[in-house]
Design a protein around this motif. Structure first.
Motif, short mmCIF file in Angstrom:
data_model
loop_
_atom_site.label_atom_id
_atom_site.label_comp_id
_atom_site.label_asym_id
_atom_site.label_seq_id
_atom_site.Cartn_x
_atom_site.Cartn_y
_atom_site.Cartn_z
N VAL A 137 50.28 43.04 42.34
CA VAL A 137 49.72 41.74 42.02
C VAL A 137 48.41 41.69 41.80
O VAL A 137 47.77 41.02 41.17
CB VAL A 137 50.20 40.63 43.13
N GLU A 138 47.74 42.71 42.82
CA GLU A 138 46.24 42.88 42.72
C GLU A 138 45.59 43.18 41.44
O GLU A 138 44.85 42.71 40.58
CB GLU A 138 45.62 43.71 43.83
N LYS B 206 45.96 40.35 38.71
CA LYS B 206 45.14 39.47 39.10
C LYS B 206 43.76 40.12 38.22
O LYS B 206 42.76 39.23 37.85
CB LYS B 206 44.83 39.30 40.45
N SER B 207 43.46 41.30 38.40
CA SER B 207 42.33 41.77 37.84
C SER B 207 42.35 42.02 36.55
O SER B 207 41.21 41.60 35.92
CB SER B 207 42.31 43.37 38.47
N ILE C 127 43.76 39.76 34.63
CA ILE C 127 43.88 38.49 34.16
C ILE C 127 42.35 37.92 34.24
O ILE C 127 41.64 37.43 33.42
CB ILE C 127 44.53 37.51 34.79
N GLN C 128 41.65 38.22 35.23
CA GLN C 128 40.32 38.03 35.62
C GLN C 128 39.33 38.66 34.32
O GLN C 128 38.47 38.03 34.01
CB GLN C 128 39.67 38.45 36.84
#
Length: 105
Positions: free
Chosen positions: A26-27, A30-31, A33-34
């Motif tokens: 998940v992290e 997220k990274s 996507i950011q």
């Protein structure tokens, strides 16, 4: 492979291991996507800068830019990016302040 008592000799995963793997995925997602959003944002800014400054500084497009057009484009882009940077820093500071205020309440 089975052990002497019929159980598996391979170590069993603890219940926390799949959760940790999922959290890591998940992290990582997220990274990713950011990073993609930041790249998209940078591309959008550059497109806007090019469009706005070109319209302002190059009234009659030709095969090359005059020195005054080059100077105008350079100054226009510099001002645009400075303004964006100022707005961005202010926005980030505001988000941090709001986050701290929420944590303290």
């Amino acid at each position: 492979m089975t052990s002497l008592f019929g159980g598996s000799s391979t170590p069993a995963r603890s219940p926390a291991a799949p959760h940790a793997e999922t959290a890591a995925r998940v992290e990582q997602l997220k990274s990713t996507i950011q990073n993609q959003l930041a790249l998209q944002n940078a591309q959008e800014i550059m497109n806007k800068v090019n469009e706005k400054c070109f319209v302002k500084c190059v009234p009659k497009p030709g095969t090359s830019l005059s020195s005054s057009e080059e100077r105008c484009l350079s100054q226009c882009m510099e001002r645009y990016l400075e303004a964006f940077d100022m707005v961005n820093r202010t926005y980030i500071a505001r988000l941090r302040k709001e986050r701290l205020d929420q944590q303290q309440s």
